[in-house]
Design a protein around this motif. Structure first.
Motif, PDB file in Angstrom:
ATOM      1  N   ASP A 133      19.034  79.279  33.656  1.00 56.79           N
ATOM      2  CA  ASP A 133      17.734  78.597  33.626  1.00 56.79           C
ATOM      3  C   ASP A 133      17.874  77.149  33.182  1.00 56.79           C
ATOM      4  O   ASP A 133      16.888  76.204  33.394  1.00 56.79           O
ATOM      5  N   ASP A 134      18.840  76.818  32.118  1.00 63.68           N
ATOM      6  CA  ASP A 134      19.117  75.117  32.161  1.00 63.68           C
ATOM      7  C   ASP A 134      18.109  74.395  31.712  1.00 63.68           C
ATOM      8  O   ASP A 134      17.141  73.580  32.451  1.00 63.68           O
ATOM      9  N   PRO A 135      17.598  74.722  30.384  1.00 61.01           N
ATOM     10  CA  PRO A 135      16.261  73.934  29.724  1.00 61.01           C
ATOM     11  C   PRO A 135      16.470  72.505  29.678  1.00 61.01           C
ATOM     12  O   PRO A 135      17.293  71.822  29.771  1.00 61.01           O
ATOM     13  N   VAL A 136      15.031  72.032  29.728  1.00 63.81           N
ATOM     14  CA  VAL A 136      14.945  70.508  29.531  1.00 63.81           C
ATOM     15  C   VAL A 136      14.010  70.262  28.207  1.00 63.81           C
ATOM     16  O   VAL A 136      13.091  71.313  27.987  1.00 63.81           O
ATOM     17  N   ALA A 137      13.851  69.307  27.513  1.00 67.41           N
ATOM     18  CA  ALA A 137      12.970  69.288  26.173  1.00 67.41           C
ATOM     19  C   ALA A 137      12.614  67.498  26.029  1.00 67.41           C
ATOM     20  O   ALA A 137      13.553  66.810  26.536  1.00 67.41           O
ATOM     21  N   ILE A 138      11.356  67.342  25.739  1.00 70.74           N
ATOM     22  CA  ILE A 138      11.103  66.119  25.269  1.00 70.74           C
ATOM     23  C   ILE A 138      10.982  66.190  23.753  1.00 70.74           C
ATOM     24  O   ILE A 138       9.905  67.086  23.199  1.00 70.74           O
ATOM     25  N   MET A 188      26.607  72.749  28.439  1.00 69.93           N
ATOM     26  CA  MET A 188      26.596  71.336  28.221  1.00 69.93           C
ATOM     27  C   MET A 188      24.828  70.849  27.872  1.00 69.93           C
ATOM     28  O   MET A 188      24.070  71.600  28.491  1.00 69.93           O
ATOM     29  N   VAL A 189      24.858  70.220  27.059  1.00 67.90           N
ATOM     30  CA  VAL A 189      23.530  69.377  26.768  1.00 67.90           C
ATOM     31  C   VAL A 189      23.910  67.905  26.678  1.00 67.90           C
ATOM     32  O   VAL A 189      24.613  67.462  26.045  1.00 67.90           O
ATOM     33  N   CYS A 190      22.896  67.042  27.323  1.00 68.34           N
ATOM     34  CA  CYS A 190      22.888  65.667  27.042  1.00 68.34           C
ATOM     35  C   CYS A 190      21.699  65.161  26.505  1.00 68.34           C
ATOM     36  O   CYS A 190      20.682  65.778  26.673  1.00 68.34           O
ATOM     37  N   GLY A 191      21.489  63.981  25.760  1.00 69.35           N
ATOM     38  CA  GLY A 191      20.523  63.479  25.554  1.00 69.35           C
ATOM     39  C   GLY A 191      20.342  62.056  25.574  1.00 69.35           C
ATOM     40  O   GLY A 191      21.134  61.312  25.437  1.00 69.35           O
ATOM     41  N   LEU A 192      19.177  61.581  25.908  1.00 66.28           N
ATOM     42  CA  LEU A 192      19.034  60.087  26.329  1.00 66.28           C
ATOM     43  C   LEU A 192      17.483  59.707  25.228  1.00 66.28           C
ATOM     44  O   LEU A 192      16.844  60.521  25.512  1.00 66.28           O
ATOM     45  N   ALA A 193      17.841  58.667  24.756  1.00 67.37           N
ATOM     46  CA  ALA A 193      16.745  58.319  23.627  1.00 67.37           C
ATOM     47  C   ALA A 193      16.211  57.059  24.604  1.00 67.37           C
ATOM     48  O   ALA A 193      16.682  55.956  25.055  1.00 67.37           O
ATOM     49  N   VAL A 238      14.961  62.721  25.591  1.00 65.83           N
ATOM     50  CA  VAL A 238      14.999  63.630  26.756  1.00 65.83           C
ATOM     51  C   VAL A 238      16.422  64.515  26.482  1.00 65.83           C
ATOM     52  O   VAL A 238      17.526  63.835  26.491  1.00 65.83           O
ATOM     53  N   LEU A 239      16.240  66.034  26.178  1.00 70.45           N
ATOM     54  CA  LEU A 239      17.389  66.660  26.188  1.00 70.45           C
ATOM     55  C   LEU A 239      17.333  67.508  27.517  1.00 70.45           C
ATOM     56  O   LEU A 239      16.225  68.062  27.960  1.00 70.45           O
TER      57      LEU A 239
END
Length: 363
Positions: free
Chosen positions: A234-239, A291-296, A126-127
């Motif tokens: 808008d601060d996007p999210v991604a899978i 900023m961007v964070c990523g959780l696996a 998840v980004l």
């Protein structure tokens, strides 16, 4: 087993300005969501990036499910009430409508959802970004899914070699969704032509051409198109699914280490580098650098493993130091030239209004 992952994100109030949600707000949102694990939901995980709260929900109800979206709306609304009671800044900022209308699309929160048949081992990440635009993921995802200079699996893996299909949205179309689907590598130059303009075009999803499986999905909501005014970036999210028929998790690190310049910054007005940070990091007081964070995670029968923070290992300290240098150099230009966004992208109207007034003085 067919599983749906839903990632929903909203800014509903933060401490001392645009920094981070309070512990009480986070606790309330998580409490509302946790009550539905085992009934509506298979599992859930709650975290934040900057001042935005992110919900990761797994279930079997499919995308745009009314009950799942109503739960997220309830969690954000009840969290907003706590934020108001604490006097937090921007309480309910991303909740742009007063009533729930069936799903969260068009109501303000960012939404990225994907339904797929779970593999025996189902790794995904998840980004989540803060203080930036929907097109902020354009370059990293393009490099990971289409450029063998960064994604060696495109050369080494028979599963990846046939390439990927990109669905790209035209964000300038406000009346209805407008998208194009282009195949890599055959249409690589056309894909690059669109994605270079991250203000107007954004990746919506990516698909494996060999297997027809969805690889990624990105939120593409523009808040100003809903509200008709500036209400925050808008601060996007991604899978993004990884491994085997998709790029390896490790192939996404170098593409984010580039820290491309994206729209964002304080008042959403400048170009700044996208900094990879740990999850649950407050927004930066250095001009609110994007900023961007990523959780696996791994997924088994819809249940989430504990997460791995993708930008927490020691390598990223050196990357962040270089990103700070990039940010400082750009911000030294202040209002001038490419440092500030083009006129049509400025979310605050002060400059446009001043220009109209000055035009009357020209002779």
């Amino acid at each position: 087993m067919k599983v749906t992952l839903s990632v929903l994100k909203a800014d509903i109030g933060s401490v001392g300005g645009h920094t981070l949600p309070s512990r009480k707000v986070l606790a309330k949102v998580e409490e509302v969501v946790r009550e539905e694990v085992g009934r509506l939901l298979l599992d859930a995980y709650v975290f934040h990036i900057g001042d935005d709260i992110v919900l990761l929900l797994s279930h079997t109800r499919g995308v745009r499910n009314q009950e799942v979206h109503a739960l997220a709306w309830k969690a954000f609304r009840e969290g907003t009430e706590v934020a108001k009671a604490e006097g937090l800044y921007g309480a309910g900022q991303d909740l742009l409508k007063d009533a729930f209308t069936g799903n969260l699309h068009g109501l303000g929160p960012q939404v990225a959802e994907m339904e797929f048949t779970e593999r025996p081992a189902e790794p995904f990440m998840v980004l989540a970004a803060d203080k930036t635009e929907p097109g902020a993921f354009n370059l990293p995802l393009y490099l990971a899914f289409a450029d063998p200079m960064y994604s060696s699996g495109l050369l080494l893996s028979p599963e990846l070699r046939p390439g990927f299909r990109f669905r790209i949205m035209d964000l300038a179309q406000t009346e209805r969704d407008s998208y194009i689907e282009l195949d890599a590598p055959e249409r690589l130059y056309d894909i690059a032509t669109l994605l270079r303009d991250s203000h107007r075009f954004a990746i919506e999803s990516i698909w494996s051409r060999k297997h027809g499986e969805q690889a990624a999905v990105v939120s593409t909501t523009r808040l100003r198109n809903i509200a008709g005014r500036y209400v925050g970036k808008d601060d996007p999210v991604a899978i993004v699914r990884t491994q085997k028929i998709f790029p390896a998790t490790e192939e996404f690190g170098p593409v984010f280490a580039l820290a491309p310049y994206v729209a964002g910054d304080t008042r959403g007005s400048h170009h700044m580098p996208l900094m990879p940070v740990r999850a649950n990091t407050p927004a930066s007081t250095f001009f609110c650098v994007p900023m961007v964070c990523g959780l696996a995670f791994s997924l088994r029968e819809g249940r989430l493993s504990e997460p791995v923070d993708l930008f927490a290992d020691p390598v990223w300290e050196a990357v962040r130091a270089k990103v700070v240098e990039k940010a400082q150099e750009m911000r030294r230009q202040g209002f001038f030239g490419p440092a500030m966004l083009p006129m049509e992208e400025l979310e605050y109207t002060g400059i446009a209004e001043r220009l109209k007034a000055l035009e009357r003085e020209f002779s």
